[in-house]
Design an enzyme around this catalytic site. Structure first.
Site: not given
Ligand code: PTR
Ligand code: PTR
Length: 288
Positions: A183, A215-217, A220-221, A259
């Site tokens: 990330d 992704c995680s949040a 971004g990705r 991001q």
């Protein structure tokens, strides 16, 4: 072709990045009040990442709450009749895994795209929300069976069967995970990333239901993948590619998509290379 020259010039001069830096991260007119409610706060992986109310995914079948940190993101490809539908969401928490699968069930999705690993540099980025190969997991009224797992360089492909215990309905789910991408960073290899994006595209051919991307949040990705797939589709449809307009459109549907400038630069370069190397080319070449 004209827009590709603009893209190349913008990259060379730095103008592309300067324009990106000017763009709002969140549309100031769109509220995210649901995510701030006391009962929903612990369903957000990050306190600063909230879904807009207008585009959020509303869960129908959960008794206590209809909230999940996820937005519908629809990307239209003008002139082609294509609308690529996504649900952009955070990596599930252990406490939101059942909600995540409930969302997939209700949305009719058959494709889940994962752009993170479970742990990066010792920090948990996502809960493992699927069963190990040949195992079964049950969440509330849903059962998930893992039937296949294949690893290919940077990718892992998995197949699951999702079963609704109440109705007996079963659905095949394809899971594609990209592993070469921390990330806040960029993919380690643009060719691999372009290949992965092409694989996502071919998996969704003819699909009207949204592909679930996380992704995680989930900003971004996830934003980079949506921009890349959109650009590849525009090139094929012989439409101009204006990356900033695409980012604006994404950020009007989920805040903060893409991001940082290095991710934006990476994806613009990847689009340009995919075009100049003929990996992505117009399906209709006009006669001159
Ligand atoms: N603002 C960030 C947070 O909410 O945690 C800070 C942060 C720092 C987030 C680093 C992620 C980071 O990446 P990693 O967990 O991979 O070090
Ligand atoms: N609070 C975190 C931060 O600002 O670093 C939120 C965050 C975490 C934002 C990860 C983006 C992240 O990356 P991605 O959306 O690609 O998982």
């Amino acid at each position: 072709a004209q827009s590709m020259l603009l893209l190349a010039d913008g990259l060379a001069s730095g103008a592309l990045i300067a324009q990106y830096e000017q763009l709002y991260r969140k549309n100031p007119e769109l509220a995210s009040l649901e995510s701030k409610k006391a009962e929903n706060q612990n369903k957000n992986r990050y306190r600063d990442i909230s879904p807009y109310d207008v585009t959020r995914v509303i869960l129908m079948g959960c008794i206590n709450s209809d909230y999940i940190n996820a937005n519908y993101v629809n990307m239209e490809i003008p002139g082609s009749g294509i609308i690529n539908r996504y649900i952009a969401t955070q990596g599930p928490l252990s406490s939101t895994v059942a909600d995540f699968w409930q969302m997939i069930l209700e949305a009719g999705s058959t494709l889940v795209v994962m752009l993170t690993t479970l742990v990066e540099r010792g920090r948990t980025k996502c809960h493992q929300y699927w069963p190990n190969i040949n195992e079964t997991l049950t969440f509330r009224n849903l059962t998930l069976i893992s039937t296949s797992e294949k690893t290919d360089d940077y990718f892992v492909f998995r197949e699951f069967i999702l079963r609704d215990i109440n109705t007996g309905e079963e659905r095949d789910i394809t899971h594609m995970q990209y592993c070469g991408w921390p990330d806040h960073g960029v993919p380690s290899d643009w060719r691999q990333f372009t290949k992965f994006t092409e694989t996502v595209r071919s998996a969704r051919t003819g699909m009207v239901e949204p592909a679930v991307v996380h992704c995680s949040a989930g900003i971004g990705r996830t934003g980079v993948l949506v921009l890349m797939e959109t650009a590849l589709c525009l090139i094929e449809a012989n439409q101009p590619v204006y990356p900033l307009d695409i980012v604006r459109s994404m950020r009007d549907q989920r805040a903060m998509m893409i991001q940082n400038a290095s991710q934006y630069k990476f994806v613009c370069e990847a689009v340009h290379k995919a075009y100049t190397e003929g990996i992505a080319k117009p399906l209709l070449e006009f006669s001159r």
